[in-house]
Design an enzyme around this catalytic site. Structure first.
Site, short mmCIF file in Angstrom:
data_model
loop_
_atom_site.label_atom_id
_atom_site.label_comp_id
_atom_site.label_asym_id
_atom_site.label_seq_id
_atom_site.Cartn_x
_atom_site.Cartn_y
_atom_site.Cartn_z
N ASP A 31 -10.45 -0.51 -3.99
CA ASP A 31 -9.76 -0.12 -2.76
C ASP A 31 -8.25 -0.35 -2.88
O ASP A 31 -7.81 -1.24 -3.60
CB ASP A 31 -10.34 -0.92 -1.58
CG ASP A 31 -9.98 -0.30 -0.24
OD1 ASP A 31 -9.63 0.90 -0.19
OD2 ASP A 31 -10.06 -1.02 0.78
N HIS A 48 -4.68 7.63 -6.11
CA HIS A 48 -6.03 7.88 -6.67
C HIS A 48 -5.94 8.19 -8.16
O HIS A 48 -6.74 7.71 -8.96
CB HIS A 48 -6.71 9.03 -5.94
CG HIS A 48 -6.97 8.75 -4.49
ND1 HIS A 48 -7.62 7.62 -4.05
CD2 HIS A 48 -6.65 9.46 -3.36
CE1 HIS A 48 -7.70 7.65 -2.73
NE2 HIS A 48 -7.12 8.73 -2.29
N LEU A 142 -22.59 -1.74 -22.40
CA LEU A 142 -22.41 -1.82 -20.94
C LEU A 142 -23.01 -0.60 -20.23
O LEU A 142 -22.82 0.53 -20.66
CB LEU A 142 -20.91 -1.89 -20.63
CG LEU A 142 -20.53 -1.89 -19.14
CD1 LEU A 142 -20.78 -3.27 -18.51
CD2 LEU A 142 -19.08 -1.49 -18.93
C1 IPE Z 1 -14.60 1.77 0.36
O1 IPE Z 1 -13.25 1.90 0.63
C2 IPE Z 1 -15.10 2.95 -0.42
C3 IPE Z 1 -14.61 3.04 -1.79
C4 IPE Z 1 -13.79 2.22 -2.39
C5 IPE Z 1 -15.11 4.16 -2.55
P1 IPE Z 1 -12.74 2.51 2.02
O2 IPE Z 1 -11.26 2.47 1.99
O3 IPE Z 1 -13.38 3.82 2.26
O4 IPE Z 1 -13.33 1.48 3.07
P2 IPE Z 1 -12.91 1.17 4.57
O5 IPE Z 1 -12.79 2.48 5.30
O6 IPE Z 1 -11.59 0.46 4.51
O7 IPE Z 1 -13.98 0.28 5.10
C1 IPE Z 2 -9.96 3.60 -2.47
O1 IPE Z 2 -8.64 3.67 -2.05
C2 IPE Z 2 -10.45 4.90 -3.02
C3 IPE Z 2 -11.45 5.56 -2.19
C4 IPE Z 2 -11.90 5.13 -1.05
C5 IPE Z 2 -11.97 6.81 -2.67
P1 IPE Z 2 -8.27 4.14 -0.59
O2 IPE Z 2 -8.05 5.60 -0.59
O3 IPE Z 2 -9.25 3.67 0.42
O4 IPE Z 2 -6.88 3.40 -0.38
P2 IPE Z 2 -6.37 2.67 0.92
O5 IPE Z 2 -7.42 1.67 1.31
O6 IPE Z 2 -6.20 3.73 1.96
O7 IPE Z 2 -5.10 2.04 0.50
MG MG Z 3 -9.42 2.00 1.54
#
Ligand code: IPE
Ligand code: IPE
Ligand code: MG
Length: 251
Positions: A31, A48, A142
C-alpha cells in the site's frame, strides 16, 4: 536491534537471522503507491509503476531469506470502486511486470500462482498470468501468490457455496466439515497460513485480505510507502517477527 538467539548474519544489512525462525509464509499488503506519487506532485499511476521494481526486490529478498511462500495483495475486489482509468492502468501492470521480470523470476526458481478471480481480469492480463503460471510450474523454490481481484469475504462465500453443493451431492457429509475441510474450498487450499503479514503505507487494517487464513498471523505495519520499501525494510519485518512469541491461545 540484535536478539541473542539470532545467529546468522547477513553481511549487507548487518541483520541477524536464525534459520528456524524465518516465517514460512509472508503476506504483504503493498500500500501507498498513490501517496508516494502525490507527494512528488506526480499522478498516482507513476506510483503504481514505480512499485513494480519493489515487487521484484522483495521477491528476491524472500528467496534469499528462504521464505517458502510470498503472497502479495495486488488488486482487491474493492479496488474496482476506483476511477476507471486507474483500474485499467493497474490491471495492465501484471503483464508489464511479467514482460520485464519473468526471466528474473525464472532464474530465482520462483513458482507463480494467482489467488483471486482471474476471469474478471482483462484478457491480455489473464494470458500473461497464465503463461507465467505455466512456465514456472516446475520451479520448486519460492511460491509467489499474486492476490489479484481478490477479496476474502467473497472467497469465503464462494467456498461455502462449493461446499454446500458437495454436501447436496453427498460428496461431503456434514459431520466431516471442520476447519481443515473448509480450508480445502478456499483459493488458498494447500497453502499454509501466513506466519507474517506486512502492510506498508501506514494504514492499520486488513482491507479484506486473507481473513480466515490470518487468524494467528503476526502483523507488522510500517509507514514506509510501497515504492520506498526495500530489502532492508523486509529484513526489519522478519526481525520483528523473530522477536514475537506465538502462543496460539496457549501459554
Ligand atoms: C489494499 O489497499 C489493497 C491492495 C494493496 C491491493 P487499499 O489502498 O485498497 O486499502 P484501503 O482502501 O486503504 O483499505
Ligand atoms: C496500493 O497503493 C496499490 C493498490 C491498492 C492497487 P494505493 O493505490 O492504495 O496507494 P495509496 O494508499 O492511495 O497511497
Ligand atoms: Mg491504499
Amino acid at each position: 536491534m540484535k536478539i541473542p538467539f539470532l545467529t546468522k548474519k547477513d553481511e549487507q544489512s548487518n541483520i541477524y537471522y536464525a534459520e528456524g525462525t524465518i516465517p514460512d509464509h509472508v503476506a504483504i499488503i503493498m500500500d501507498g503507491n498513490g501517496r508516494w506519487a502525490e507527494k512528488r506532485g506526480m499522478p498516482r499511476f507513476i506510483g503504481h509503476k514505480t512499485g513494480l521494481a519493489t515487487v521484484v526486490t522483495v521477491v528476491k529478498a524472500a528467496v534469499k531469506c528462504k521464505v517458502k511462500v510470498l503472497t502479495l495483495y495486488t488488486f482487491s475486489k474493492e479496488n474496482w470502486k476506483r476511477p476507471k482509468p486507474e483500474v485499467e492502468f493497474i490491471l495492465k501492470l501484471p503483464k508489464e511486470f511479467l514482460h520485464v521480470y519473468l526471466p528474473d523470476i525464472q532464474a530465482n526458481n520462483v513458482r507463480i500462482e494467482v489467488i483471486g478471480n482471474m476471469e474478471g481480469l482483462p484478457a491480455a492480463t489473464q494470458e500473461a498470468l497464465q503463461y507465467a503460471i505455466d512456465s514456472t510450474k516446475n520451479n520448486d523454490g519460492l511460491q509467489l501468490n499474486l492476490a489479484l481481484n481478490y477479496g476474502s469475504k467473497q472467497e469465503m462465500l464462494q467456498a461455502m457455496k462449493r461446499m454446500f453443493t458437495d454436501l447436496v451431492d453427498e460428496k461431503v457429509f456434514l459431520d466431516q466439515v471442520d476447519e481443515e475441510q473448509f480450508s480445502k474450498y478456499l483459493n488458498t487450499a494447500n497453502i499454509p497460513n501466513p506466519d507474517l503479514l506486512i502492510r506498508t503505507g501506514g494504514e492499520k487494517r486488513l482491507s479484506n485480505f486473507l481473513l480466515w487464513q490470518m487468524a494467528y498471523t503476526e502483523f507488522c505495519f510500517t509507514d514506509v510507502l510501497w515504492p520506498d520499501f526495500s530489502e532492508h525494510e523486509f529484513k526489519l519485518a522478519i526481525e520483528e517477527y523473530q522477536s514475537r512469541k506465538r502462543r496460539y491461545g496457549g501459554l
